[in-house]
Structures are given as C-alpha cells and as structure tokens.
Design a protein around this motif. Structure first.
Motif, short mmCIF file in Angstrom:
data_model
loop_
_atom_site.label_atom_id
_atom_site.label_comp_id
_atom_site.label_asym_id
_atom_site.label_seq_id
_atom_site.Cartn_x
_atom_site.Cartn_y
_atom_site.Cartn_z
N GLY A 164 -14.39 -35.69 -17.99
CA GLY A 164 -13.25 -35.98 -18.95
C GLY A 164 -11.87 -35.64 -18.33
O GLY A 164 -11.81 -34.47 -17.99
N GLY A 165 -11.19 -36.76 -18.17
CA GLY A 165 -9.87 -36.67 -17.40
C GLY A 165 -8.76 -36.36 -18.27
O GLY A 165 -7.83 -36.94 -18.18
N GLY A 166 -8.94 -35.24 -19.23
CA GLY A 166 -7.74 -35.23 -20.21
C GLY A 166 -6.60 -34.21 -19.79
O GLY A 166 -6.45 -34.00 -18.64
N VAL A 216 -13.26 -36.84 -10.59
CA VAL A 216 -13.11 -36.77 -12.14
C VAL A 216 -13.64 -37.87 -12.84
O VAL A 216 -13.26 -39.15 -12.43
N SER A 217 -14.47 -37.79 -13.88
CA SER A 217 -14.87 -38.88 -14.62
C SER A 217 -14.16 -39.09 -15.80
O SER A 217 -13.83 -38.41 -16.55
N GLU A 218 -13.63 -40.48 -16.28
CA GLU A 218 -12.86 -40.83 -17.21
C GLU A 218 -12.95 -42.21 -17.72
O GLU A 218 -12.87 -42.95 -16.67
N GLN A 232 -22.63 -38.03 -26.38
CA GLN A 232 -22.64 -39.38 -25.80
C GLN A 232 -22.80 -39.20 -24.28
O GLN A 232 -23.07 -40.32 -23.69
N ILE A 233 -22.44 -37.90 -23.93
CA ILE A 233 -22.86 -37.79 -22.35
C ILE A 233 -24.04 -37.42 -21.79
O ILE A 233 -24.44 -37.44 -20.39
N VAL A 234 -24.77 -36.99 -22.84
CA VAL A 234 -26.17 -36.44 -22.30
C VAL A 234 -27.53 -37.92 -22.54
O VAL A 234 -26.84 -38.52 -23.29
N LEU A 281 -15.61 -26.41 -23.96
CA LEU A 281 -15.49 -27.51 -25.34
C LEU A 281 -15.52 -26.30 -26.31
O LEU A 281 -16.28 -25.37 -26.48
N ALA A 282 -14.47 -26.40 -27.19
CA ALA A 282 -14.27 -25.54 -28.35
C ALA A 282 -15.59 -25.80 -29.44
O ALA A 282 -16.06 -26.65 -29.60
N GLY A 283 -16.26 -24.62 -29.79
CA GLY A 283 -17.08 -24.37 -30.93
C GLY A 283 -18.54 -24.93 -30.24
O GLY A 283 -19.48 -24.97 -31.11
N ALA A 303 -15.92 -21.42 -21.39
CA ALA A 303 -14.63 -20.77 -21.16
C ALA A 303 -13.70 -21.31 -22.48
O ALA A 303 -13.92 -22.27 -23.02
N MET A 304 -12.83 -20.38 -23.09
CA MET A 304 -11.81 -20.78 -23.98
C MET A 304 -10.33 -20.60 -23.63
O MET A 304 -9.89 -19.51 -23.73
N PRO A 305 -9.91 -21.51 -22.87
CA PRO A 305 -8.60 -21.52 -22.28
C PRO A 305 -7.43 -21.68 -23.57
O PRO A 305 -7.98 -21.98 -24.68
N1 LIG Z 1 -6.00 -28.43 -25.80
C1 LIG Z 1 -6.35 -26.94 -25.62
O1 LIG Z 1 -5.51 -26.10 -25.83
C2 LIG Z 1 -7.71 -26.45 -25.57
C3 LIG Z 1 -8.21 -25.22 -25.63
C4 LIG Z 1 -9.23 -24.72 -25.39
C5 LIG Z 1 -10.15 -25.63 -25.23
N2 LIG Z 1 -10.10 -26.87 -25.14
C6 LIG Z 1 -11.07 -27.74 -25.25
O2 LIG Z 1 -10.83 -28.80 -23.90
C7 LIG Z 1 -11.40 -30.00 -24.22
C8 LIG Z 1 -10.72 -31.05 -23.80
O3 LIG Z 1 -9.50 -30.99 -24.51
P1 LIG Z 1 -8.41 -31.92 -24.30
O4 LIG Z 1 -6.96 -31.33 -25.00
O5 LIG Z 1 -7.88 -32.06 -22.67
O6 LIG Z 1 -8.81 -33.41 -24.90
P2 LIG Z 1 -8.38 -34.96 -24.41
O7 LIG Z 1 -6.85 -34.64 -23.58
O8 LIG Z 1 -8.59 -35.66 -25.41
O9 LIG Z 1 -9.21 -35.01 -22.94
C9 LIG Z 1 -10.57 -35.37 -23.05
C10 LIG Z 1 -10.87 -36.62 -22.22
O10 LIG Z 1 -12.29 -36.70 -21.93
C11 LIG Z 1 -12.23 -38.36 -22.06
N3 LIG Z 1 -13.57 -39.01 -22.24
C12 LIG Z 1 -13.97 -39.63 -23.53
N4 LIG Z 1 -15.14 -39.87 -23.60
C13 LIG Z 1 -15.74 -39.52 -22.14
C14 LIG Z 1 -16.87 -39.95 -21.79
N5 LIG Z 1 -17.95 -40.46 -22.32
N6 LIG Z 1 -17.09 -39.23 -20.63
C15 LIG Z 1 -16.29 -38.82 -19.76
N7 LIG Z 1 -14.93 -38.53 -20.09
C16 LIG Z 1 -14.84 -38.86 -21.53
C17 LIG Z 1 -11.23 -38.88 -22.85
O11 LIG Z 1 -10.94 -40.01 -22.47
P3 LIG Z 1 -10.17 -41.04 -23.59
O12 LIG Z 1 -8.60 -40.67 -23.62
O13 LIG Z 1 -10.34 -42.26 -22.83
O14 LIG Z 1 -10.99 -40.90 -24.73
C18 LIG Z 1 -10.03 -37.68 -22.20
O15 LIG Z 1 -9.22 -37.98 -21.22
C19 LIG Z 1 -11.85 -29.86 -25.62
O16 LIG Z 1 -13.34 -29.80 -25.71
C20 LIG Z 1 -11.18 -28.88 -26.23
O17 LIG Z 1 -12.25 -28.24 -27.21
C21 LIG Z 1 -8.97 -27.28 -25.53
#
Ligand SMILES: NC(=O)c1ccc[n+]([C@@H]2O[C@H](COP(=O)([O-])OP(=O)(O)OC[C@H]3O[C@@H](n4cnc5c(N)ncnc54)[C@H](OP(=O)(O)O)[C@@H]3O)[C@@H](O)[C@H]2O)c1
Length: 265
Positions: free
Chosen positions: A10-12, A35-37, A79-81, A94-96, A114-116
C-alpha cells in the motif's frame, strides 16, 4: 528471496510518510525498499521522488528479508490475502485490525500492531505499538527504530489501543479545531486571518514544546501564566464557563468508544 529488506504493501499517505523518513534518517536506503501499489501514477510518483522500487505484486513485497509493513486501508485486507510472508517481522498500521485477526491470517508470524498519527508526515508522529508474544527482542527494537524515525513511540498493551486512538489517533483533529477557534477569537478582536492563524499555530506549538522540553505539568504552566486579576485568568474563566475541559474529555471518550465499536465489526 530478494535483496530488499523493507517491503510496504500500500503506497498511500502513511506509507510515504514512514518510508520517506526512514530514508532521510538513514535507517534504509532507497535500494532496500520495495512498495506495492495498484495505481500506476502513484507508483511513478514514488519511484521518481524517492528512487524506491515499486510493483503491483504484493507477494513480491512479502518476500523481503527483514520487515513488511501493511499500509493499506483496513477494508482492503481481505483482498490481499492469501499472502505468504517470508520476512522476519510483519508490522500492521491498520486501524481496528487486532493482533488476533492478523495472527489468523498470518499464523506463526511475529507481528507488531502500530497506531501512528498524521503528524508522521513531518516526523512528529505519536505511535503506540503492541506485539504478538512470539516476537523477539531484536524484532521489537527494529519496530521501535522504525517508528522513532517518524516521531515518538510508546509500547502499550493491545487492550489500550482504543484509548490511544481516542487521544493521539483522533487528537490532530481536536487540536486543529482548537487552533481554528483561537484564530477566530483573534479575528473577532480585529486581527487579520493570516496573522491570527500564525499566532494560533505558533502558540500551540510553542506551548507543547515548552511542556515537553521542560517537563512541566500543564496545570503548573497554566498557574504560572495566570497573574491575579489579569488577562489570562479572565480567559481561563471563560473557557471553564464554556465547559472546554469536559468537552475535550468527552471527545476523547467518544472516539475511544467508536474505536471499540469498529474493532468489533
Ligand atoms: N492517516 C492516518 O492518520 C492513520 C493513522 C493511523 C493508522 N492509519 C492506517 O494507515 C493505513 C493507511 O492509511 P492511509 O491514510 O495511508 O491510506 P491511503 O492513503 O488510502 O493508502 C492506502 C494505499 O493502499 C493502496 N492499495 C489499495 N489496494 C491495494 C492492494 N490490493 N494492494 C496494495 N495496495 C493497495 C491504495 O491505492 P489506491 O489509492 O489506488 O486505492 C493506497 O495508495 C490505514 O489502514 C489506516 O487505518 C492511518
């Protein structure tokens, strides 16, 4: 096996915040990271900006030697398993998603949950971690080094994770509202919006830095700046009349309870 040592699925936003800091503090070089994305434009951006390897193949990422970080949205997990992780350590942000659920999906794997929080983007995150009992001390230390690169890290029991979500996970929104309200007050008193916002942000940042650096209890600082019959105590009185203390406590508790609910779904 590959030559990569850090894999991120997940490259978010959070993934970028974490690995960019790991590179800038020198814990990993770009050549060690994959990174997979799914999104091509996002892969191109990450590759161009950080010179990391990118792929659509999650299984390739799961082959890395040292650590795999799961950074997808929680609802994507199904979806990834199945995914065969070959790395020593799995970290999930991953939250929750509980350690129990992760262990069911990845049996026998050493896992850190981890919960960042969002200030990770500027290296000022607060991250809480908990781990499975089969974790080795070197693996735990590695997880601590990784999250230290994006801010501060504390180890907690997983049963406290909903309270962490209520405070540091959701907290940036509460502080942002507080900053906006401070600025609104100064605009009402005649300051321009831009100067009011600058003052509000720096006041919050400076106060937090002062409390942290000098290790002062907040109540002591409040007393120190409230002179008898002065301006600050007049403001403190207005805050107490508005129930701000109780509103903030209830906000943390509301988020805590919602996190508990979501964790059961
Ligand atoms: N943001 C926060 O403050 C925060 C705090 C604590 C924890 N978290 C946790 O961090 C995690 C990521 O959050 P984020 O804000 O970074 O979300 P995000 O920006 O949406 O990042 C998720 C990434 O995963 C990609 N993805 C989707 N399907 C995939 C697949 N099958 N294989 C590989 N990658 C895939 C998405 O691509 P697409 O855009 O193409 O769908 C997106 O780039 C979440 O689980 C969240 O609970 C976030």
């Amino acid at each position: 096996m590959t030559n990569f040592t850090l894999g991120i699925i997940g490259g978010g936003m959070m993934a970028e915040a974490i690995f960019s800091r790991l590179i800038s503090v020198g814990l990993y070089s770009p050549q060690e990271i994959i990174v997979s994305e799914p999104l091509e434009s996002r892969r191109a951006y990450l590759q161009e900006k950080y010179q990391v390897e990118t792929t659509t193949d999650n299984q390739k990422v799961a082959q890395v030697k040292s650590v795999v970080i799961l950074a997808i949205k929680p609802q994507i997990l199904g979806q990834i398993v199945p995914l065969k992780i070959k790395s020593d350590l799995l970290i999930s942000i991953l939250a929750g998603v509980s350690l129990e659920k992760l262990t069911t999906l990845f049996p026998g794997q050493a896992i850190v949950r981890a919960m960042p929080n969002t200030p990770a983007i500027v290296g000022a995150a607060m991250t809480a971690i908990s781990s499975t009992i089969n974790i080795e001390s070197e693996q735990l230390k590695l997880a601590q080094r990784i999250f230290s690169a994006i801010g501060q890290v504390v180890e907690i029991s997983e049963s406290s994770i909903d309270a962490v979500t209520g405070l540091s996970g959701s907290g940036p929104a509460y502080v942002a509202i507080m900053i906006e309200a401070l600025a609104d007050g100064a605009v009402a008193a005649g300051l321009s919006r831009s100067i009011a916002l600058q003052l509000a942000i720096q006041t919050v940042l400076g106060t937090a830095q002062l409390l942290q650096t000098k290790d002062i209890h907040p109540a002591i600082l409040k007393d120190q700046v409230s002179s008898p019959g002065g301006t600050t105590i007049a403001g403190v009185r207005a805050l107490e009349q508005g129930g701000v203390r109780s509103a903030v406590i209830e906000a943390v508790l509301a988020s805590y309870r919602r996190s508990q609910e979501l964790g059961k779904q």
